[in-house]
Design an enzyme around this catalytic site. Structure first.
Site, short mmCIF file in Angstrom:
data_model
loop_
_atom_site.label_atom_id
_atom_site.label_comp_id
_atom_site.label_asym_id
_atom_site.label_seq_id
_atom_site.Cartn_x
_atom_site.Cartn_y
_atom_site.Cartn_z
N GLU A 1 25.24 41.25 31.91
CA GLU A 1 25.38 39.82 31.71
C GLU A 1 26.20 39.15 32.81
O GLU A 1 25.83 38.07 33.28
CB GLU A 1 26.06 39.54 30.37
CG GLU A 1 25.17 39.71 29.16
CD GLU A 1 25.92 39.42 27.88
OE1 GLU A 1 25.37 38.69 27.03
OE2 GLU A 1 27.06 39.91 27.71
N LYS B 1 25.37 30.22 25.79
CA LYS B 1 26.26 30.75 24.76
C LYS B 1 25.62 30.73 23.39
O LYS B 1 25.60 31.72 22.68
CB LYS B 1 27.55 29.92 24.74
CG LYS B 1 28.58 30.41 23.73
CD LYS B 1 29.08 31.80 24.07
CE LYS B 1 30.11 32.31 23.10
NZ LYS B 1 30.45 33.70 23.36
N CYS C 1 21.96 24.16 25.28
CA CYS C 1 22.03 22.76 25.66
C CYS C 1 22.99 21.98 24.77
O CYS C 1 23.11 22.25 23.58
CB CYS C 1 20.66 22.12 25.58
SG CYS C 1 19.37 23.03 26.42
N GLU D 1 26.48 47.91 23.95
CA GLU D 1 27.24 46.68 24.19
C GLU D 1 27.92 46.72 25.56
O GLU D 1 27.96 45.70 26.27
CB GLU D 1 28.28 46.50 23.08
CG GLU D 1 29.25 45.34 23.28
CD GLU D 1 28.61 43.98 23.33
OE1 GLU D 1 29.33 43.01 23.66
OE2 GLU D 1 27.39 43.84 23.06
N ASN E 1 17.54 19.10 22.65
CA ASN E 1 17.72 20.55 22.59
C ASN E 1 16.55 21.13 21.82
O ASN E 1 16.14 20.57 20.80
CB ASN E 1 19.01 20.92 21.85
CG ASN E 1 20.26 20.51 22.60
OD1 ASN E 1 20.19 20.09 23.75
ND2 ASN E 1 21.41 20.64 21.95
N GLY E 2 16.05 22.28 22.26
CA GLY E 2 14.97 22.93 21.52
C GLY E 2 13.70 23.02 22.34
O GLY E 2 13.69 22.78 23.56
N LYS F 1 27.26 43.98 28.55
CA LYS F 1 28.31 43.21 29.19
C LYS F 1 28.21 43.31 30.71
O LYS F 1 28.36 42.32 31.42
CB LYS F 1 29.70 43.69 28.73
CG LYS F 1 30.06 43.25 27.33
CD LYS F 1 30.29 41.75 27.28
CE LYS F 1 30.08 41.22 25.87
NZ LYS F 1 28.69 41.13 25.45
N TRP G 1 19.82 23.65 29.60
CA TRP G 1 19.50 25.02 29.98
C TRP G 1 17.98 25.08 30.05
O TRP G 1 17.29 24.88 29.05
CB TRP G 1 20.05 25.99 28.94
CG TRP G 1 19.87 27.45 29.27
CD1 TRP G 1 20.64 28.21 30.09
CD2 TRP G 1 18.86 28.32 28.75
NE1 TRP G 1 20.18 29.50 30.11
CE2 TRP G 1 19.09 29.60 29.30
CE3 TRP G 1 17.78 28.15 27.88
CZ2 TRP G 1 18.28 30.70 29.02
CZ3 TRP G 1 16.97 29.25 27.59
CH2 TRP G 1 17.23 30.51 28.16
N HIS H 1 15.87 63.90 27.84
CA HIS H 1 14.53 63.44 27.49
C HIS H 1 14.07 62.29 28.39
O HIS H 1 13.21 61.50 27.99
CB HIS H 1 14.49 63.01 26.02
CG HIS H 1 14.76 64.14 25.08
ND1 HIS H 1 13.91 65.20 24.91
CD2 HIS H 1 15.82 64.38 24.26
CE1 HIS H 1 14.41 66.05 24.03
NE2 HIS H 1 15.58 65.59 23.62
N ARG I 1 28.72 26.63 26.71
CA ARG I 1 27.44 27.07 26.17
C ARG I 1 26.49 27.54 27.26
O ARG I 1 25.52 28.23 26.97
CB ARG I 1 26.77 25.92 25.40
CG ARG I 1 27.42 25.60 24.06
CD ARG I 1 26.80 24.37 23.44
NE ARG I 1 27.25 24.15 22.08
CZ ARG I 1 26.46 24.29 21.01
NH1 ARG I 1 25.22 24.66 21.17
NH2 ARG I 1 26.92 24.07 19.81
#
Length: 605
Positions: A485, A600, A2, A478, A99-100, A482, A74, A501, A27
């Site tokens: 995401e 972000k 946010c 990673e 925010n929070g 990606k 957000w 396994h 963000r």
């Protein structure tokens, strides 16, 4: 996450607020809004679309004012719908952006309902608005100071009251907030970037601070209510950093900026000097006997890769913990360990909380690897190393990750030298590889046309497996992250030796298997894993070093990497995985830079 922007001036601040929101769009958000005091009345516009839509609303309603606040949200509490979008009002007098997360909002909501307050949103933020209103006695600054004493959790807030038309009050606890100091005007923001072009002088509020922002002055009180003088810092928050230029998306731009970002991050002169990590670093790095790395998401994969370097080059025991888990379990602290926190923004709530927890356990040696010099993380650690990635706009991290890897390799070599574990020949070799790294990356970027062809095929899939061995296993993690995401394809990564396994049960011709295949000591083992996939009809997509003798065949698709790069190979191998995810997302038509449900800078737990 946010974004907050607030302003008090002698001019119309609404364009400043909207431009600030535009600069914070990277963000991630799902709604936005702006509120202002117009002729003694609190007015607002809100949207569940983009800032451009909000700007059109403002233009149509001719909203103009000298005092206002704005926000990109957000969603946490309550769906991303208009009545949950900020700013949140209380009785058309108080306006709040936040925010929070307020952890005790349920009990506060019941208390305030008992006082006659009506709740019209599902947000935790609405309790802040009503709480401030309930204690307001004609002085907004005092009302906010009294209200925040009741809040449990994390917050950065900006508040105005319609009866005090030239005043905005801000407060922070666990979420970043800065004051922008201007000439005849002052500002609040969650990120200095939001105020680029308006001021380059900033006060970075500390935990528990409350700021009284007026046209001609700013006062700050600490958590104990004492007025304090906070340092005004000069920060060049260049607006040009968020311009797209000739690229299709910011993520693509940032992938191709990696050679320059790495060049900027590699220290000049002696790159393995302890002085690079701050005053007193030599004594600390000589003293420590182990390392604990705390990070989240992509940064945690940088930490997992660095573990291999720290243990093989520096020969120092290293543990990597997911920051969001570390603080909630019983652990055995080692006061002789170095705690490293890794974050692009330096404001990641989980990592900051983990750092604080480690410090309360007695860990006194701390180091931040971060891309933002003024961040809370850098301010709260005794040592730091700044990556030079520049502003990263795309939610999916690219250049921040590779510069973090460079920073951690430099740290591994620095510790190795201080502990007498790096001879001159090896040091010269590592230095040569570092200096040549940007050129090697340019060669990898030249593979983009081949990767685009793969992406077309990937775009029709809904699942994928990624395999890697040794220090390339975190790179496989990673790569899978990606793809998840930004393309929304379900992807998992495994150490290649773990195929038999369990994951091998998933392998069919419909399951693409991406394999990172450097020419290292584990290559022959990896080739056996590749054959296990081929025997089950799986489709393999292999990024192989030139001299691995892995060639195209039925069910086996190979892109040749330009060269093997030894211990620094992970930095090269992650780039084609970034490109694969990017072009797959483009082929599927997703919002690459702002993927759904993600943000972000994650400033909530």
């Amino acid at each position: 996450m946010c974004g907050i922007v607030g302003a008090v001036a002698q001019r119309n601040v609404v364009p400043v607020l909207l431009e600030g929101l535009r600069r914070l769009e990277y963000r991630g958000y799902d709604s936005c809004g702006v509120a202002a005091i117009v002729d003694g009345v609190a007015r607002r516009a809100r949207s569940v679309s983009r800032v451009a839509d909000l700007s059109e609303q403002v233009r149509e309603t001719k909203l103009e004012a000298v005092t206002g606040i704005a926000h990109t949200r957000w969603a946490t509490h309550g769906a991303p719908v208009t009545h949950n979008a900020h700013p949140i009002f209380s009785r058309d007098a108080i306006a709040v952006v936040h925010n929070g997360i307020i952890e005790n909002y349920e009990s506060l909501r019941e208390e305030l309902r008992g006082q006659g307050y009506e709740f019209v949103s599902q947000t935790d933020t609405e309790v802040i608005a009503h709480l401030v209103h309930s204690v307001y006695r004609g002085d907004l600054f005092e009302a906010v100071r009294n209200a925040v004493k009741r809040l449990h959790g994390a917050y950065a807030i900006a508040v105005f009251h319609k009866d005090e038309p030239h005043r905005v009050v801000g407060a922070r606890q666990g979420s970043p907030l800065v004051v922008g100091v201007g000439e005849g005007e002052n500002f609040l923001a969650s990120d200095a970037l939001a105020l680029a072009g308006n001021t380059d002088r900033f006060i970075f509020l500390e935990e528990g601070d409350v700021a009284d922002v007026k046209v001609d002055n700013v006062r700050v009180a600490d958590r104990d209510g004492r007025f304090v003088e906070r340092e005004i810092r000069l920060v060049a928050a260049y607006g040009g950093a968020v311009e797209l230029g000739p690229y299709r998306h910011f993520m693509q731009k940032e992938i191709f900026e990696q050679p320059r970002a790495i060049t900027d991050t590699i220290p000049g002169g002696d790159p393995f000097s302890p002085k690079l990590f701050g005053e007193g670093a030599e004594e600390v790095l000589k003293f420590i006997d182990s390392i604990l790395i705390l990070a989240c998401g992509t940064s945690s994969y940088a930490g997992q890769t660095a573990k291999y370097w720290l243990e093989s080059v520096a020969q120092i025991p290293t543990q990597v913990e997911v920051a969001s888990e570390y603080r909630y379990r019983s652990s055995v602290p080692n006061p002789n360990a170095l705690v490293i926190v890794i974050s692009q923004s330096g404001e990641t709530a989980d990592t900051l909380a983990a750092l604080k927890h480690a410090q309360t356990l007695g860990h006194r040696h701390t180091l931040a690897v971060c891309n933002v010099a003024t961040s809370a993380m850098v301010r709260q650690t005794s040592l730091s190393f700044l990556t030079r990635a520049g502003t990263e706009i795309g939610v999916a991290s690219t250049k921040a990750f590779t510069t973090q890897l460079v920073a951690m390799f430099v740290l591994a070599c620095t510790i190795a030298r201080l502990h007498g574990r790096l001879d001159k020949t090896q040091e010269a070799s590592y230095l040569h590889q570092l200096r040549h790294l940007p050129a090697a990356l340019n060669s990898v970027l030249a593979l983009e046309p081949q990767i685009i062809a793969w992406a077309e095929e990937f775009s029709r899939k809904e699942n994928a497996l990624f395999l890697g061995r040794g220090l390339h296993y975190p790179i496989a993690l990673e790569g899978a992250l990606k793809l998840k995401e930004i393309s929304y394809i379900h992807a998992e990564a495994y150490p290649a030796g773990e195929l038999k396994h369990g994951p091998l049960a998933l392998v069919t011709e419909a399951m693409p298997v991406v394999t990172v295949a450097p020419n290292d000591a584990l290559l022959e083992k990896l080739k056996s894993n590749i054959q296990e996939v081929r025997a089950r009809g799986g489709q393999l997509f292999v990024f192989a070093d030139a001299d691995t003798r892995i060639v195209n065949a039925e069910g086996l698709h190979v892109i040749r990497m330009p060269e093997h790069y030894g211990l620094l190979s992970p930095i090269l191998h992650v780039v084609p995985l970034q490109l694969l995810a990017y072009h797959t997302a483009c082929a599927r038509g997703t919002d690459v830079d702002k993927p759904r449900n993600l943000a972000k800078s994650v400033t909530v737990e």
